[in-house]
Design an enzyme around this catalytic site. Structure first.
Site, short mmCIF file in Angstrom:
data_model
loop_
_atom_site.label_atom_id
_atom_site.label_comp_id
_atom_site.label_asym_id
_atom_site.label_seq_id
_atom_site.Cartn_x
_atom_site.Cartn_y
_atom_site.Cartn_z
N ARG B 7 -7.47 37.98 -4.15
CA ARG B 7 -7.15 36.59 -4.50
C ARG B 7 -7.42 35.66 -3.31
O ARG B 7 -7.85 34.52 -3.49
CB ARG B 7 -5.71 36.46 -4.98
CG ARG B 7 -4.68 36.85 -3.94
CD ARG B 7 -3.26 36.52 -4.39
NE ARG B 7 -2.31 37.07 -3.43
CZ ARG B 7 -1.10 36.57 -3.22
NH1 ARG B 7 -0.70 35.52 -3.87
NH2 ARG B 7 -0.29 37.12 -2.34
N SER B 34 -0.28 30.88 -5.68
CA SER B 34 -0.43 32.33 -5.80
C SER B 34 -1.85 32.75 -6.13
O SER B 34 -2.31 33.80 -5.69
CB SER B 34 0.51 32.86 -6.88
OG SER B 34 1.83 32.47 -6.62
N GLU B 55 -0.38 28.10 -20.23
CA GLU B 55 -1.65 28.82 -20.03
C GLU B 55 -2.61 28.67 -21.20
O GLU B 55 -3.83 28.64 -21.01
CB GLU B 55 -1.39 30.30 -19.76
CG GLU B 55 -0.67 30.58 -18.43
CD GLU B 55 0.83 30.38 -18.50
OE1 GLU B 55 1.36 30.19 -19.61
OE2 GLU B 55 1.49 30.42 -17.44
N PHE B 80 -0.58 36.53 -17.64
CA PHE B 80 -0.37 35.24 -18.30
C PHE B 80 -1.69 34.69 -18.87
O PHE B 80 -1.70 34.04 -19.91
CB PHE B 80 0.25 34.23 -17.34
CG PHE B 80 1.54 34.70 -16.72
CD1 PHE B 80 2.43 35.48 -17.45
CD2 PHE B 80 1.85 34.39 -15.41
CE1 PHE B 80 3.62 35.92 -16.90
CE2 PHE B 80 3.04 34.83 -14.85
CZ PHE B 80 3.92 35.60 -15.59
N HIS B 105 -2.86 39.09 -9.41
CA HIS B 105 -1.62 39.87 -9.52
C HIS B 105 -1.73 40.98 -10.56
O HIS B 105 -0.85 41.17 -11.40
CB HIS B 105 -0.43 38.95 -9.82
CG HIS B 105 -0.10 38.05 -8.68
ND1 HIS B 105 -0.99 37.11 -8.20
CD2 HIS B 105 1.00 37.93 -7.90
CE1 HIS B 105 -0.44 36.47 -7.19
NE2 HIS B 105 0.77 36.95 -6.98
N ASP B 113 8.25 42.02 -8.06
CA ASP B 113 8.49 41.14 -9.21
C ASP B 113 8.68 41.91 -10.51
O ASP B 113 9.24 41.40 -11.48
CB ASP B 113 7.33 40.14 -9.37
CG ASP B 113 7.58 38.86 -8.59
OD1 ASP B 113 8.75 38.61 -8.23
OD2 ASP B 113 6.62 38.12 -8.35
N GLN B 117 5.52 40.43 -14.49
CA GLN B 117 4.44 39.71 -13.79
C GLN B 117 3.20 40.59 -13.57
O GLN B 117 2.25 40.15 -12.90
CB GLN B 117 4.93 39.21 -12.43
CG GLN B 117 6.32 38.61 -12.43
CD GLN B 117 6.41 37.33 -13.20
OE1 GLN B 117 5.72 36.36 -12.88
NE2 GLN B 117 7.23 37.29 -14.25
N ARG B 163 -2.99 40.93 -5.75
CA ARG B 163 -2.08 40.24 -4.85
C ARG B 163 -2.11 40.91 -3.48
O ARG B 163 -2.05 40.26 -2.45
CB ARG B 163 -0.66 40.31 -5.41
CG ARG B 163 0.40 39.80 -4.47
CD ARG B 163 1.78 39.92 -5.11
NE ARG B 163 2.80 39.34 -4.25
CZ ARG B 163 3.45 40.00 -3.29
NH1 ARG B 163 3.18 41.26 -3.08
NH2 ARG B 163 4.36 39.40 -2.55
#
Lengths: 304, 308
Positions: B7, B34, B55, B80, B105, B113, B117, B163
């Protein structure tokens, strides 16, 4: 003063909607007949577009978010010259670009795939924003169904639209029209999930709202003028319409949301749309070869 | 090159590409810190749009922007983005909108998390659509090339990013090509196919296997769709055994794609390593160990698979 030319076109389109749905044997007459006056006004009284250049970057865009009413869109597109009217009867047939719901890749002039409800407004926001970023003067018209706005994504878009692109690129090039025919597939909207107070909801989300009779061509044109004159925010037009408008036995009847007429019903519907009393029908057909051809074609379907 | 999250490499690449190509815009849904589009949005505020926690709307807006000629990167956590599958199916895929979907992620490696997530089903979902390539780069070098490729790719594409930091695995002269895999380590006994966050651990596992006298070929499969059928068949035709290693559900991901192809073309013994059941909170290393995706776990599964 009502524009007689537009009234004639809308009437002809209604006839074609009935014709093509009957040939297809399935489809959605109620919502196609409720939205056709809006689409007629857009395509013949408003849009800057060129059917010979459907990819012209500065064309106005129409996103029919209530994609099940696409027969109505096909009729105005054919009449505008996007494709020959003779192709209308291929609706829903294998290999036809006239898919049961809009397919952008199949038919030039369709701006987005819709029919999975609730998505067209978000795409319209993106179109309006993209055009603004490019400094294009093109406008975006998005037509929502009333049952459709029960979808959550519509409200994500409703919340975002008055804010998106501000302050340099406000989406005042976007006009959203609600085809408020009060009926959804299962039943009357108010019996499934009432939308009221629908005007107050959109106003609360930051939209100027105009309420009109969606079958009054003057009122439609005036609302579109007002929307175009409005700076700084997109405009929401609530068009009160009648599901199945123009055909007595289809009007205000949830049964005709998604059922094609049988040939005999179609012929009666066409006669009603054209405003010809039954005793004068034979005489009318004798003098009107085009209608006669359509009726003969439908009668032949009946014979099959 | 130090280890870097894909990322983070994405965020750097976007900034660099954005300077040369003003078609590039970003659409985020309140996770730009993020997804690391913030470098871009700070430099090009008029080309960066944050639509709030919505989203579906983000994807639709991306589609509309693409239809006017922009090259939108729509970014959120993988779960998401792909969680709004119906919007992807209709407004992006079927509309054939030139949208660059970025899911960060991915996998259990996000750690603390927990499952809500973690992108663990995203490959399976996107792979089912007929026109969206699925690409998961394994290190910084590859990520930057993949992002540059995505800009030039005509049509929608899905990038799956981590991530966690990724150790460099690709050689300096590596050039990404859609549908091309890369042999990172040759071997004749078994083919290990990994992607993204599991590539480094798979290379480490191969070293351990080497010590046991098992010569494992390690392939970096950045392209999960389309996969590199030619390289796959060439490698497994020689080794006769294949193990896939991914930080994704065991169903429908890289392992599923490889199994589908081999099942039709060259049936052979196959082992899929990945995540079974839901993910959970914990440290990244601990979770990889629990799911057998750490070097020891991978090596042990391979030995068992080969009966050695």
């Amino acid at each position: 003063m009502a524009d007689a030319r537009l009234e004639t076109i809308a009437r002809e389109c209604r006839v074609q909607i009935i014709r093509m749905l009957t040939h297809a044997g399935s489809g959605h007459p109620g919502g196609s007949l409720s939205v056709i006056d809006l689409l007629t006004t857009l395509y013949f009284g408003r849009l800057r577009h060129d059917p010979q250049r459907p990819d012209w970057p500065d064309r106005d865009r129409v996103v029919l978010s209530k994609g099940h009413a696409v027969p109505a869109l096909y009729t105005v597109m054919a009449k505008s010259g996007y494709f020959p009217e003779s192709r209308l009867v291929t609706l829903r047939k294998l290999g036809s670009p006239l898919q049961g719901h809009p397919d952008r890749t199949a038919l030039p002039g369709i701006e987005a795939a819709t029919g999975s409800l609730g998505q067209g407004l978000s795409v319209s926001l993106g179109l309006a924003l993209g055009l603004r970023l490019q400094g294009s003067a093109a406008r975006v018209y998005c037509i929502l169904g009333d049952g459709e706005i029960q979808e959550g994504q519509v409200w994500e878009a409703a919340m975002a639209a008055p804010k998106l692109g501000q302050p340099k690129h406000p989406l005042d090039n976007l006009c959203v029209i609600l085809d408020y025919n009060k009926i959804q597939l299962d039943n009357f909207v108010k019996k499934i999930l009432d939308l009221e107070p629908v005007l107050a909801k959109w106003q609360a989300f930051g939209w100027p709202v105009i309420e009109i009779d969606g079958h009054d061509l003057d009122q439609i044109a005036k609302a579109l003028d007002q929307a175009e004159a409005r700076k700084g925010v997109p405009t929401f037009v609530v068009a009160n319409t009648v599901k199945g408008k123009g055909v007595s036995f289809m009007e205000n009847d949830p049964e005709w949301h998604g059922k094609a007429p049988k040939p005999a019903e179609a012929i009666r519907a066409i006669r009603e749309i054209l405003g010809v009393p039954e005793p004068r029908w034979t005489e009318y057909l004798a003098k009107n070869a085009a209608t006669r051809a359509i009726v003969d074609e439908l009668a032949a379907l009946e014979a099959k | 090159m130090p280890a870097k999250a894909s990322r983070a490499a994405f965020g750097e690449a976007l900034l660099e590409l954005g300077a040369r190509d003003d078609r590039i815009v970003t659409v985020d849904a309140d996770l730009s810190k993020s997804t690391m589009t913030t470098k871009f949005s700070k430099t090009y505020p008029e080309r960066a749009f944050n639509v709030g926690i919505a989203e579906s709307n983000m994807l639709g807006i991306g589609a509309g922007l693409a239809l006017t000629g922009k090259v939108p990167f729509v970014c959120s956590f993988a779960c998401f983005v792909v969680g709004r599958f119906e919007t992807i199916r209709m407004s992006v895929a079927y509309t054939q909108a030139n949208v660059k979907m970025v899911g960060t992620h991915c996998g259990v490696a996000i750690g603390e998390d927990g499952y809500s997530q973690m992108g663990l089903e995203d490959i399976a979902c996107i792979r089912a659509l007929p026109n969206i390539p699925v690409v998961q780069p394994a290190d910084e070098l590859e990520t930057k090339q993949v992002v540059a490729y995505a800009v030039e790719h005509e049509g929608p594409i899905y990038l799956r990013l981590t991530r966690q930091n990724l150790e460099p695995v690709c050689p300096p002269d590596y050039r990404f090509e859609l549908g091309r895999w890369l042999v990172l380590r040759p071997g004749n006994d078994v083919t290990l196919i990994a992607s993204g966050g599991t590539v480094f651990n798979t290379l480490e596992a191969a070293k351990r296997l080497d010590a046991d006298g098992i010569a494992a070929e390690v392939i970096n499969a950045a392209c999960i769709k389309p996969l590199d059928e030619e390289l796959l068949l060439r490698s497994v035709g020689r080794t006769g055994h294949v193990v896939t290693v991914e930080d994704h559900s065991i169903s429908g991901g890289l392992g599923g794609a490889v199994a589908e192809t081999l099942g039709e073309v060259m049936p052979m013994p196959l082992k899929r390593l990945g995540v079974q059941g839901f993910g959970e909170s914990g440290d990244s290393k601990g979770l990889y160990a629990k799911h057998g995706l750490d070097p020891a776990g991978i090596a042990s599964s391979v030995r068992k698979f080969l009966n050695r």
